[in-house]
Structures are given as C-alpha cells and as structure tokens.
Design an enzyme around this catalytic site. Structure first.
Site, PDB file in Angstrom:
ATOM      1  N   GLU A 493      43.884  45.837  45.995  1.00  0.00           N
ATOM      2  CA  GLU A 493      45.318  46.181  45.977  1.00  0.00           C
ATOM      3  C   GLU A 493      45.634  47.546  45.354  1.00  0.00           C
ATOM      4  OE1 GLU A 493      47.802  42.864  44.625  1.00  0.00           O
ATOM      5  OE2 GLU A 493      46.379  41.420  45.453  1.00  0.00           O
ATOM      6  N   HIS A 703      45.703  37.723  30.735  1.00  0.00           N
ATOM      7  CA  HIS A 703      46.778  38.305  29.937  1.00  0.00           C
ATOM      8  C   HIS A 703      46.276  38.762  28.572  1.00  0.00           C
ATOM      9  CE1 HIS A 703      48.513  35.466  32.850  1.00  0.00           C
ATOM     10  NE2 HIS A 703      49.340  36.473  33.059  1.00  0.00           N
TER      11      HIS A 703
HETATM   12  N1  GLN Z   1      47.631  39.181  44.225  1.00  0.00           N
HETATM   13  C1  GLN Z   1      48.406  39.578  43.074  1.00  0.00           C
HETATM   14  C2  GLN Z   1      47.504  40.294  42.086  1.00  0.00           C
HETATM   15  O1  GLN Z   1      46.350  39.950  42.020  1.00  0.00           O
HETATM   16  C3  GLN Z   1      49.022  38.385  42.401  1.00  0.00           C
HETATM   17  C4  GLN Z   1      49.850  38.781  41.226  1.00  0.00           C
HETATM   18  C5  GLN Z   1      50.634  37.670  40.606  1.00  0.00           C
HETATM   19  O2  GLN Z   1      50.371  36.524  40.794  1.00  0.00           O
HETATM   20  N2  GLN Z   1      51.638  37.995  39.872  1.00  0.00           N
HETATM   21  O3  GLN Z   1      47.936  41.166  41.354  1.00  0.00           O
END
Ligand code: GLN
Ligand code: ZN
EC number: 2.1.1.14
Length: 763
Positions: A493, A703
């Site tokens: 991404e 996190h």
């Molecule tokens: N596919 C997104 C990522 O990996 C999912 C993010 C999320 O769930 N907030 O960043």
C-alpha cells in the site's frame, strides 16, 4: 426576539494551529507558556468569530479533550497520576497520552510515564474522548480554575459568555468503573461538586449555563432515568439558569423525562428530532426556553434556509422570546472555514457550509425571524439558488448509477457455493500450509514514500517517476516478505496515503477539501472526503499495482481494497438520500474492482471493513437495520467472485461479540481481527457462537513498538485453537504496519513466521 447561540466551536484552528502547537510542545520544542498562548489566541479568535451571537460558548476549548477537561474540573484524576507534582497541564497530558512533555526530564525520577487513559468514541461521531475512570472510592474535588479563567478572558473580550459543561449524569454514563462498582453510587458525591461549580458561575454573574446531557438520546434503564431526576432536583436551586442540551438524536421514550427536569431551557437536535418539537413544547413548562438545533452541526452541507423557516416561523410565533436557535450540536465535528478552500470546485463549494458559514446561516435565520424575511432577502435568495443547483446538478444525479442500484437483487450478494465447497477449491489452488501467515496490507510508510508523494503533488516528480518510486517500494516489500517466508503476500500500500481518500479520489461523486480537518482525538485530525454525488468508478483503481506486485513473486498476492461501509463511515456523506443508498452505490463500484482483480488473476482479495462497527446507531433497537444494509453492502461488493477466489476481510476493533452473527453473515472466507491486546480474551465470543469460516486473530499488536516473541505468539495461537479448529486459523498481525518502522516490523514478523512453523509441528 429569537435568541441565537452556539453549543461549541472547533478548537483545532482553521490551519490546525492547536495540533502543531501541541505536537511541538510534546516533542519538547516549545515552552508550556507558548502552548498556553496558542490556546488563548485560538479562543480569542473563535469568540470574535462568534461575537454576533447572543450567547457564545465558553469552556468548549480543550487542549486535548472536553471530557478530560471535565475530569480535571471535578478533580477526578486516576490514582496513578495523583502524586504528580509538576504543572497541571502536564499531568493532563499524562492522562491523555501517557506522558507529559516537559515533565519527562524534570520529573523522570519521581513521576515519568504512566498508562494513558482509555479512549473511546464520543456517541456516534468520529471524535474520541478520554474515558473517566471511577471506582467505589472515587471522590470529587472541584477545580474551577480553567473555567473561571476562560470566563474572564471571554468577558474581557466583551462577548456574552455561556459556560458549557458536561452534565453529571452523562459524565458518569461516559465513564468506566475500574472495579466494576456501580457508577451511579457516585451520584450523591458528584452533585455537590456540580452545585459548587454552578455557584461559582453565579458569583461571577453568569446568567446561563449550558449543561450537556446527550445521554438522554440513548436507551436508558430505570436507574439512569432516575439519576436524571435526582441530579436536576439537586441542581435546581442554583442561582444560574440551566440550558439542558441534548443532541445526536431523538429523545423518544426519554422525552417526558427531559421535559420534566427542573431546568430553565432545553436544547433539542431539530435535525434528528424535528418531529418531537411540538411534543416538547407541549410538555415543557410555559416559561421554559426551547432551543432548537436547526442547522446540522455534523455535516458540511448548506442548510435549506427557506425550508427551515417554513417550520421555524410558526414556532417563533408560538414561542416568541422563548425560542432560541442554534446548530444541532457542537460544531466540533465540522471543519472551520470554507473560505480557506481555494482549490475546491466552485459549484461544489457553493453547496457547502463549514463552522463559520453555519454561524452565518444562523444569523440569516435569526434575521428572518426577528425582522422578517425581507430583511435578509438577498441571503435567502442566494441560499435557495445554491440548494436548487445542488438538487438539479447532473454531477449529483447519474441515471446510470440509479438504474444499477434499482437492479440489485439477491444474487448480487450471494457466492456461488457455500464456504465448505469454496474452501476446498481455494485450498487446492493456493496450496497453503496449516496456520498460513499473512499481513493486513500496509508496510511502513517510509521517508522515501512520503518524499516521493510530496514531490509528485508539488509537480516536481512526473507520473512515470512517481510510479517508479512506488514500484521500488512494492518490490522492497515483496522481497522482504519472501525473505521472511510469509505465505500470502501483500503489495504494501505504498501508493496509498489514506485507505479511504485513495479510493475516493478515483471515484466519481467525491470531492476533497484542502483544509477540511476535523479533530479525531487530541492532536489527531482527519480530513473526511465529501461524498456529494452518485458514485461510479471510471476505471480500475488498484489492478496495475497488484499485478506489478504479483509479477515480483510466485507466492499468492492479496489484492487490497477498502470496503463500502468503511468508505461511507469515514466520509462526509449526502443528506439528500439515505446512507444505505450511498453505501450500495459504493458497493457496486468496489464490486467492479473486485471483479477486475479476479479477472487479472488475483486469487486472494481482501476488503477492509475497519469502520463497520463505527456506524452502529446509538440505540440498539436500530442496530439490526444498520447491520442489514451494511452487511448486504459488503456481500454485494465481495460475493460476485468465483468459488476459487478467496475473499478476506479485516476489522480493527476488538469488540465484536455483540455483532459476531452479522460478521459471520458477511460470509468472507477469511477474517482478520484485532485481539492481541486482550490475550485472546475476545475470542470468548466463539464459545457461544461457532464462527463458520477461517479466522486470523491478530497476534502482533502493531500499535506498540514492542516486538512480540515467538513464544508469546505461539501461546496466543494455542488459546485461539481452544475455540476455533486449528485448520481454520491464520497467523497475522492485528492491523496494518503503516505506522511502524521496518526495523520493528522485520523482527516481529520473523517471530510470527517462526511461531507458525512451531504450530505446524503440533498438528
Ligand atoms: N489494509 C489496511 C492497512 O493495512 C487496513 C488498515 C486498517 O484496518 N485500519 O493499513
Ligand atoms: Zn485494522
């Protein structure tokens, strides 16, 4: 005369001044005084902007959160921060985010970092507050300094100040008893603090106090309803007048209760509860003020002022001076100033109103009520023209999309065959080991990615250069995953700055602001895209990137999409059609993308529904209706594929017990969820409910910067295997890795893959 007022103003600043000041302070790059000065400046500016109102809110400004402010005002500090001897503002940040800025060094030995307070959604908005903490021994100790100081600031500025506070019942209702004691047992203890606060206001010559009790629009059991009676009886003898404010919905079964409380006025959300106004007027005492929230405080559309006057004028004739007019709720939930938007398409801009423009609308309404429509004829005509242009615009209405929506039938949401049959075919094609490993989609957003993106935006990098830079990142992510030995890969991404904006930008029917920031929590802001028209997808949005990634490996590559419900819930959406219709439109558009990915040979497609839960209505009685169309939208998006195509979904919240049946109804082949923090406790849901498909309970808490050990992961998975058959379990982190560093991600995933290998030996 109708009176105008406002319930609250966005504090972050038109240019996010508060955000930057906070972050500088937290990094130790500025002084506490500088931060306080920014706060004072923002308050001053915002009061000036509201000076034309009859009453201006004071106390709505917060450095982090208005509920945390209330906790400090009430002296309800968690025990772990009570012995802090630094500045109160630093202690406030310790509760908000676990550490103070300056305190860090000054107090390292005595009172450094602490556990941050829990944060949760403010009613059904995307704002998050710090949850007040209680236990059986909680005591309250009033500290009026913040409110009194801001009151005198406002007075010095010459505005007619109306202090705003969270009411006692809602305050208790929002909090959490850490020892499971009864929060309402604290009511007799909290009321004297409120009474004393109101007395302080009276001593300052305050006339009206706005006391927010939005809990009144939720389903309350008898003891909470009684608490309202007890609380307001106790506060009724104070020497200030109380405006009890409700918002975010209808009062319904609490309507009579609200009208009976011994207060001097009631604010109702006339956007959601317009049909309750006459009932309220009939039930309130004849002297009570009726404040109507006639302008939507949560959306960014211009109000239809002429239509509003149509019902407001008779109400004004009926109530006379007893009528107050305001936005429906605090304007905290909208951006500050539309005039900052110089790049926004002029036509779309003419349909919108941000906080300042909403206050202008309020003025026009008051002008029409008090001096006749003729006195504001130009403004009303301009408003009517804008409303009409939006209603008629071919950019809003796309007959092809409307026809496609009308043709949706049961077949759209149904896979060809049931899970068991699909699973066999998918297993044969994918050939995955037991406990397959994967990640949630994003890999670290590196400096290189950000740099390339900003260069591209500034025109310093051309399309080809940008594409090459992203492909380099994709290749890197693929190579790293291969080296780690992950089973189902992702492209990482890199090209996405935001999981909603990325799709919004490529869909017709979406517009984007430059400065439309809304506070999400603390210094965090989001810039929700504006869904203004019928949604369609002009061309494929992700296929080239995924194909490129797939060409770099022989392992299965997941296609990665954001689902319709999440796109909807994280946007400003149309008010001229039901949310469900907008959602179905998004579903059809993303469905086309799913089918294009499948056609391009992508065998595994993940459709994220991170925000599905966020759309749940406040009242449980309305949950089923929402879940019905939300789940259906997901099914329409996902289920047009062949049996052989494996559909994944991901949800990043830990509470799913109460909607597990709906999640199962989505019928995704694999779901990945957040569970790592709670030691798999959350899988308790599976004791009672047999989740039928495959599931990846997140075993790496992304996190936190901590690296989970192999042993820790194995243990978590073993716990999961007690509830879910091992052959249906996946091993994965609990969310995307975007916010982490590669140096953290690699060792963590190494341990995760090693854990999966260990687990495989046990089956
Ligand atoms: N596919 C997104 C990522 O990996 C999912 C993010 C999320 O769930 N907030 O960043
Ligand atoms: Zn997530």
């Amino acid at each position: 005369m109708a009176t105008t007022h406002n319930l609250g103003f966005p504090r972050i600043g038109a240019k996010r001044e508060l955000k930057f000041a906070l972050e500088q302070y937290w990094k130790g790059e500025s002084s506490r005084d500088a931060l306080k000065a920014t706060g004072a400046e923002l308050r001053k500016r915002h009061w000036k902007d509201q000076a034309h109102l009859n009453y201006v809110p004071v106390g709505d400004f917060a450095f982090y959160d208005q509920v945390l402010d209330m906790s400090f005002t009430l002296g309800n500090l968690p025990e772990r921060v009570r012995d802090f001897h630094g500045d109160t503002l630093d202690n406030y940040f310790r509760v908000a985010r676990g550490r103070s800025a300056q305190g860090e060094q000054e107090h390292a030995a005595c009172c450094g970092g602490v556990a941050a307070g829990e944060m949760t959604k403010w009613f059904d908005t995307n704002y998050h507050y710090i949850v007040p903490e209680f236990d059986a021994n909680t005591q309250f100790k009033l500290d009026t300094s913040r409110l009194i100081e801001q009151l005198s600031e406002a007075r010095a500025q010459g505005v007619n100040a109306k202090p705003v506070i969270v009411g006692p019942v809602t305050y208790l209702w929002l909090g959490k008893a850490k020892d499971d004691s009864d929060k309402l047992a604290l009511l007799p203890r909290i009321l004297p603090a409120y009474a004393a606060l109101l007395d302080h206001f009276a001593a300052q010559g305050v006339d009206w106090v706005q006391i927010d009790e939005p809990a009144l629009v939720t389903e309350l059991d008898a003891k909470w309803r009684d608490a309202f009676v007890t609380a307001y009886d106790a506060l009724s003898a104070r020497r200030v007048r109380l405006l009890l404010a409700t918002y975010f919905g209808r009062l319904q079964e609490n309507l009579s209760l609200a009208c009976k409380l011994p207060v001097d006025g009631l604010h109702v959300d006339a956007i959601n509860a317009s049909d309750e106004i006459q009932d309220i007027v009939a039930q309130l005492p004849e002297t009570a003020i009726v404040s109507v929230g006639a302008i939507n405080g949560r959306n960014i559309w211009k109000s239809d002022l002429n239509a509003t006057l149509q019902w407001l004028e008779p109400l004004h004739r009926q109530l006379g001076d007893r009528l107050w007019v305001a936005p429906s709720c605090s304007l905290l939930h909208v951006p500050v100033d539309l005039n900052s938007e110089i790049k926004l398409d002029a036509e779309i801009k003419s349909w919108l109103a941000f906080a300042l423009q909403k206050l202008d609308e309020l003025n026009v309404l008051a002008g029409a009520l008090n001096d006749g429509r003729a006195s504001v004829a130009d403004a009303l005509a301009a408003n009517a023209a804008a409303i009409e242009s939006r209603r008629q615009s071919p950019r809003v209405n796309n007959p092809t999309v409307k026809a496609a929506i009308a043709k949706i039938d049961a077949a759209h949401g149904k896979r060809q065959n049931a899970y068991e049959q699909r699973a066999k075919k998918q297993a044969a094609i994918l050939g995955l080991p037991a406990f397959p490993t994967t990640t949630i989609g994003s890999f670290p957003q590196t400096g290189e990615i950000r740099h390339a993106r900003s260069q591209f935006k500034a025109g310093e990098l051309d399309q080809a250069g940008y594409k090459a830079a992203m492909e380099r990142e994709i290749t890197r992510a693929v190579k790293e995953q291969e080296a780690l030995g992950l089973d189902v890969l992702v492209h990482g991404e890199a090209e996405r700055n935001d999981m909603v904006e990325y799709f919004g930008e490529q869909l017709d029917g979406y517009a984007f602001s430059q400065f439309g920031w809304v506070q999400s929590y603390g210094s965090r802001c989001v810039k929700p895209p504006v869904l203004f028209g019928d949604i369609s997808r002009p061309k494929a949005m992700t296929v080239e990137w995924i194909q490129y990634a797939a060409s770099q490996t022989n392992k299965p590559m997941k296609g990665m999409l954001t689902g319709p419900v999440t796109i909807l819930n994280w946007s400003f959406v149309r008010d001229d059609q039901p949310r469900s219709v907008s959602c179905y439109q998004l579903a059809l558009a993303i469905r086309e993308e799913v089918l294009d990915l499948e056609k391009a040979g992508v065998r595994v497609i993940q459709i994220d529904e991170a925000a599905l839960r966020e759309g749940l209505p406040l009242r449980r009685s309305q949950w089923n209706e929402y879940l019905r169309w939300a789940v259906e939208s997901f099914r329409i998006t996902a289920n047009g594929v062949q049996d052989e195509t494996q559909i994944h979904t991901h949800m990043c919240y830990s509470e799913f017990n109460d909607i597990i049946a709906s999640i199962a109804d989505m019928d995704a082949d694999v779901i990945t969820i957040e569970t790592s923090r709670s030691d798999m406790e959350l899988l308790d849901a599976f004791d009672e409910f047999r989740y039928p498909n495959q599931i990846g309970p997140g075993v790496y808490d992304i996190h936190s910067p901590n690296i989970p050990s192999q042993e820790h992961i194995v243990n978590l998975m073993k716990k999961a295997a007690e509830r879910i058959p091992a052959e249906r379990l996946w091993v994965n982190p609990d969310c995307g890795l975007k916010t982490r560093q590669w140096e953290e991600v690699i060792p963590a995933l190494k341990n995760m893959v090693a854990a999966a290998q260990t687990l495989r030996q046990s089956v």
